[in-house]
Design a protein around this motif. Structure first.
Motif, short mmCIF file in Angstrom:
data_model
loop_
_atom_site.label_atom_id
_atom_site.label_comp_id
_atom_site.label_asym_id
_atom_site.label_seq_id
_atom_site.Cartn_x
_atom_site.Cartn_y
_atom_site.Cartn_z
N LEU A 13 0.85 -1.18 0.00
CA LEU A 13 0.00 0.00 0.00
C LEU A 13 0.89 1.23 0.00
O LEU A 13 1.78 1.36 0.84
CB LEU A 13 -0.90 0.01 1.25
CG LEU A 13 -1.66 1.31 1.54
CD1 LEU A 13 -2.69 1.60 0.45
CD2 LEU A 13 -2.32 1.23 2.92
N VAL A 14 0.66 2.14 -0.95
CA VAL A 14 1.36 3.42 -1.01
C VAL A 14 0.39 4.51 -0.57
O VAL A 14 -0.70 4.64 -1.15
CB VAL A 14 1.87 3.71 -2.43
CG1 VAL A 14 2.54 5.08 -2.49
CG2 VAL A 14 2.84 2.61 -2.90
N VAL A 15 0.77 5.27 0.45
CA VAL A 15 -0.06 6.37 0.94
C VAL A 15 0.74 7.66 0.77
O VAL A 15 1.85 7.77 1.29
CB VAL A 15 -0.45 6.17 2.42
CG1 VAL A 15 -1.28 7.34 2.91
CG2 VAL A 15 -1.22 4.86 2.58
N THR A 28 6.64 8.80 -5.26
CA THR A 28 6.13 7.44 -5.10
C THR A 28 5.96 6.74 -6.44
O THR A 28 6.19 5.53 -6.53
CB THR A 28 4.79 7.44 -4.33
OG1 THR A 28 3.89 8.37 -4.96
CG2 THR A 28 4.99 7.85 -2.88
N ASN A 29 5.61 7.50 -7.48
CA ASN A 29 5.51 6.89 -8.81
C ASN A 29 6.83 6.28 -9.25
O ASN A 29 6.86 5.30 -10.00
CB ASN A 29 5.05 7.91 -9.85
CG ASN A 29 3.56 8.18 -9.79
OD1 ASN A 29 2.81 7.46 -9.13
ND2 ASN A 29 3.12 9.23 -10.47
N LEU A 30 7.92 6.85 -8.78
CA LEU A 30 9.24 6.33 -9.12
C LEU A 30 9.42 4.90 -8.63
O LEU A 30 10.11 4.09 -9.26
CB LEU A 30 10.31 7.24 -8.51
CG LEU A 30 11.77 6.96 -8.87
CD1 LEU A 30 12.02 7.24 -10.35
CD2 LEU A 30 12.69 7.84 -8.01
N PHE A 31 8.77 4.55 -7.50
CA PHE A 31 8.96 3.23 -6.90
C PHE A 31 7.81 2.26 -7.18
O PHE A 31 7.93 1.08 -6.85
CB PHE A 31 9.17 3.38 -5.39
CG PHE A 31 10.47 4.04 -5.05
CD1 PHE A 31 11.65 3.32 -5.02
CD2 PHE A 31 10.52 5.40 -4.79
CE1 PHE A 31 12.86 3.92 -4.74
CE2 PHE A 31 11.72 6.04 -4.51
CZ PHE A 31 12.90 5.29 -4.48
N VAL A 32 6.73 2.74 -7.76
CA VAL A 32 5.60 1.84 -8.03
C VAL A 32 6.00 0.67 -8.93
O VAL A 32 5.63 -0.48 -8.64
CB VAL A 32 4.40 2.62 -8.60
CG1 VAL A 32 3.37 1.68 -9.19
CG2 VAL A 32 3.76 3.47 -7.50
N PRO A 33 6.74 0.87 -10.03
CA PRO A 33 7.14 -0.30 -10.84
C PRO A 33 7.95 -1.32 -10.04
O PRO A 33 7.78 -2.54 -10.23
CB PRO A 33 7.97 0.32 -11.97
CG PRO A 33 7.46 1.72 -12.08
CD PRO A 33 7.16 2.13 -10.67
N ASN A 38 7.53 -6.81 -7.17
CA ASN A 38 7.81 -7.61 -5.97
C ASN A 38 6.57 -7.93 -5.13
O ASN A 38 6.69 -8.66 -4.15
CB ASN A 38 8.82 -6.87 -5.09
CG ASN A 38 10.21 -6.90 -5.67
OD1 ASN A 38 10.95 -7.87 -5.49
ND2 ASN A 38 10.59 -5.84 -6.40
N PHE A 39 5.42 -7.40 -5.53
CA PHE A 39 4.19 -7.67 -4.80
C PHE A 39 3.09 -8.00 -5.79
O PHE A 39 3.03 -7.45 -6.89
CB PHE A 39 3.78 -6.45 -3.95
CG PHE A 39 4.72 -6.16 -2.82
CD1 PHE A 39 4.48 -6.64 -1.54
CD2 PHE A 39 5.88 -5.42 -3.04
CE1 PHE A 39 5.36 -6.39 -0.51
CE2 PHE A 39 6.77 -5.16 -2.02
CZ PHE A 39 6.51 -5.65 -0.74
N GLY A 40 2.21 -8.88 -5.39
CA GLY A 40 1.12 -9.28 -6.28
C GLY A 40 0.08 -8.19 -6.45
O GLY A 40 -0.62 -8.13 -7.46
N GLU A 41 -0.02 -7.30 -5.45
CA GLU A 41 -1.00 -6.20 -5.52
C GLU A 41 -0.37 -4.94 -4.95
O GLU A 41 0.23 -4.97 -3.87
CB GLU A 41 -2.25 -6.56 -4.71
CG GLU A 41 -3.29 -5.46 -4.64
CD GLU A 41 -4.44 -5.81 -3.70
OE1 GLU A 41 -4.85 -4.93 -2.92
OE2 GLU A 41 -4.91 -6.97 -3.74
N VAL A 42 -0.50 -3.85 -5.69
CA VAL A 42 -0.01 -2.55 -5.22
C VAL A 42 -1.17 -1.57 -5.31
O VAL A 42 -1.73 -1.35 -6.38
CB VAL A 42 1.17 -2.04 -6.06
CG1 VAL A 42 1.62 -0.66 -5.56
CG2 VAL A 42 2.34 -3.03 -6.00
N ARG A 43 -1.53 -0.98 -4.18
CA ARG A 43 -2.63 -0.01 -4.12
C ARG A 43 -2.06 1.35 -3.75
O ARG A 43 -1.21 1.45 -2.85
CB ARG A 43 -3.66 -0.46 -3.08
CG ARG A 43 -4.81 0.51 -2.83
CD ARG A 43 -5.81 -0.12 -1.87
NE ARG A 43 -6.82 0.84 -1.41
CZ ARG A 43 -7.82 0.53 -0.57
NH1 ARG A 43 -7.94 -0.72 -0.10
NH2 ARG A 43 -8.69 1.45 -0.20
N VAL A 44 -2.50 2.39 -4.43
CA VAL A 44 -2.03 3.75 -4.17
C VAL A 44 -3.19 4.60 -3.68
O VAL A 44 -4.26 4.63 -4.31
CB VAL A 44 -1.41 4.37 -5.43
CG1 VAL A 44 -0.96 5.81 -5.15
CG2 VAL A 44 -0.25 3.53 -5.95
#
Length: 237
Positions: A13-15, A28-33, A38-44
């Motif tokens: 989870l990115v907050v 944070t967009n820099l690290f989303v890829p 490395n995670f099955g689900e990424v939520r922003v």
């Protein structure tokens, strides 16, 4: 097959939010890829309201926070702290984690360090911009850094950016420090060393903080980016 299943069920989870000067969206967009790899689900999320959703947080393995200053509601912090105590990793950089929620001392207690200041350039060199606080400084790795998965193989490195003076306690496991030099215009009279990278165990959860990361250009520095990517993976459940 087991590794694949574990990957598919890992959640990050990115907050983000707070003061725009720290570029919370771009940073944070820099690290989303990287997180998606490395995670099955990424939520922003662009709000801390998600912290009050305790049922959701129970299934989150890592929270990446970039929220400078701002405020946090009582039930939001309660949800965040409960998740970390139960084992959710919590990590971030610069003011997005070390200068968040000045209205909540329990947040400071959990994170272990609070931005105090970043002494700037000589008064006659200031132009009223963020660059007034960009100074050359060194991030010095500690002896503990040599064998830690976040910093193993790295050496001291130099930056020109905001140098954080951090209020902290000795429960932190410090992997790097930085030392504020005394200049003729400073009101303090001896050098002050602050943690620049630290970890902290809170209940079952791991916390990772690094103070470099003012703007995207600093986050793109090879050393800084490596430390953040390793730190987030280390913190994750």
């Amino acid at each position: 097959m087991t590794d694949t299943n574990e990957f598919l069920h890992r959640r990050a989870l990115v907050v983000r939010g707070g003061w725009d000067g720290h570029q919370p969206v771009e940073a944070t967009n820099l690290f989303v890829p990287f997180l998606e790899a490395n995670f099955g689900e990424v939520r922003v999320e662009d709000s801390t309201a998600v912290y009050a959703d305790t049922d959701y947080l129970d299934g989150v393995d890592l929270i990446v926070q970039s929220v400078t200053m701002s405020t946090i509601e009582k039930e939001e912090f309660a949800g965040l702290q409960d998740a970390v105590i139960k084992g959710t990793g919590f990590g971030g950089w610069h003011g997005g984690i070390a200068d968040s929620f000045r209205n909540n001392s329990d947040y400071l207690h959990m994170v272990g360090g609070q931005f105090a200041t970043h002494p700037g350039n000589a008064p006659d060199q200031r132009i009223g911009e963020q660059s007034d606080n960009y100074v050359p400084y060194t991030v010095n790795l500690t002896a503990a850094a040599a064998d830690h998965p976040i910093t193993q193989g790295l050496t001291d490195f130099d930056l020109v950016s905001e140098q954080y003076w951090v209020l902290h306690d000795d429960y932190n496991d410090v992997l790097a420090t930085t030392t504020q030099k005394v200049r003729p215009w400073d009101p303090f009279h001896r050098e002050v060393t602050s943690p620049a990278i630290w970890t902290r165990q809170w209940g079952e959860g791991r916390i990772f903080v690094t103070t470099p990361g003012h703007h995207v250009d600093i986050l793109e520095n090879d050393d800084v980016r490596t430390i953040i990517e390793r730190g987030l993976l280390w913190a994750a459940r």
